[in-house]
Design an enzyme around this catalytic site. Sequence first.
Site, PDB file in Angstrom:
ATOM      1  CB  THR A 112      77.108 -57.953 -45.325  1.00  0.00           C
ATOM      2  OG1 THR A 112      76.491 -56.728 -45.652  1.00  0.00           O
ATOM      3  CG2 THR A 112      76.371 -59.090 -46.004  1.00  0.00           C
ATOM      4  CG  ASP A 146      75.024 -50.923 -42.004  1.00  0.00           C
ATOM      5  OD1 ASP A 146      74.229 -51.696 -42.567  1.00  0.00           O
ATOM      6  OD2 ASP A 146      75.731 -50.085 -42.617  1.00  0.00           O
ATOM      7  CG  ASP A 204      77.641 -49.933 -47.308  1.00  0.00           C
ATOM      8  OD1 ASP A 204      77.857 -50.596 -48.346  1.00  0.00           O
ATOM      9  OD2 ASP A 204      76.526 -49.914 -46.747  1.00  0.00           O
ATOM     10  CB  THR A 229      90.911 -35.943 -60.174  1.00  0.00           C
ATOM     11  OG1 THR A 229      90.053 -36.118 -61.318  1.00  0.00           O
ATOM     12  CG2 THR A 229      91.550 -37.278 -59.839  1.00  0.00           C
TER      13      THR A 229
END
Length: 347
Positions: free
Chosen positions: A16, A60, A93, A280
């Site tokens: 971005t 991206d 991301d 976990t």
Amino acid sequence: MINSNAKVLLIYTGGTIGMVENVETGAWEPFNFSHLRSNMPEIKRLNFTVDTYLFDPPIDSSDMSLSVWQQTVQVIEDHYDSYDGFVILHGTDTMAYTASALSLMLENLTRPVILTGSQLPVGKLRTDGKENLITALEIAADKDSTGHPIVPELCIYMQNLLMRGNRTIKVNANNFSAFSSPNYPCLGEAGLNIRYGTQYILKPDYAMPVKFKYAMDPRAVVLKLFPGISEEAVRAHLEIPGLKGVVLETYGTGNSPIHPWFTRLLGEAIERGIVIVNVTQCLSGSVAMHLYENGQRLERLGVVSGYDITTEAAIVKLMILFGEGRTPAEVSRLMPVPLRGELTVRG
Ligand code: ASP
């Protein structure tokens, strides 16, 4: 202390921070780097040298792959001796995966490598990208009184926080504070000044060379448990042809169901030489399989503890250890051992 002779290489992979809006579709698309530079004349005002290296085309970060990680390591290796530090601009991301992978691919790192990005492009008035980038560049150039870098680590810097990269998770899709380091203290915080948590920062052996590692084996998967998960679903994961490693996302302190079919499938997979690592699902805290019968069952089967490692770090660590040609026994021994501070062994 930043010396005016300092040199930082700014590597733009995409994301971005350097995107523009497609006026027809309204979507943000990667644009060329001159867009970033023309929107950030501040870079020219820094009192040290910033050179740039551009990935062409920029991506991206949802398109991140093992080969792009390998290319990034190659860029760092090619320029290592000519720069004091590196800043990598990257989409948020998959930044936590990249940070984990690069931290393990760079052994005995003696220079800062700081990943940063932004939630809004630098061309937007309210962008978070400018502060992130300028501060990341300063951290990459910063030295202590002995002339060594203050942060010779692979880090993520976002929204005032400097974090060990392999400890991070993207926790928010919208907020500027997109990342968290739930199981390890931040390495620094930027306010009026940058305050470093020097006691938390890894110290390399400056007498030893840095090692650049490229080998990766993609034959690993993440299997996330949920109540009601079917035998077919678990089988489909564990019987993937050629599979070598599994990150098993369990409940709480590392517990899983004890259905006979579940333990049988796991046991058979381990028998076939598949390494299963217990991580976990909780955002923070650590696996401790001895606490409950459901966890002990996994331990007895030969599932190895990931302690407080993130899923992001665990999956890339499996790929890297198997990429080095290690046997299942060696991978099982090394998964619970911190190689770059990616986990803390707890009793
Ligand atoms: N989709 C973008 C990416 O990760 C989002 C961002 O840049 O933060 O590349």
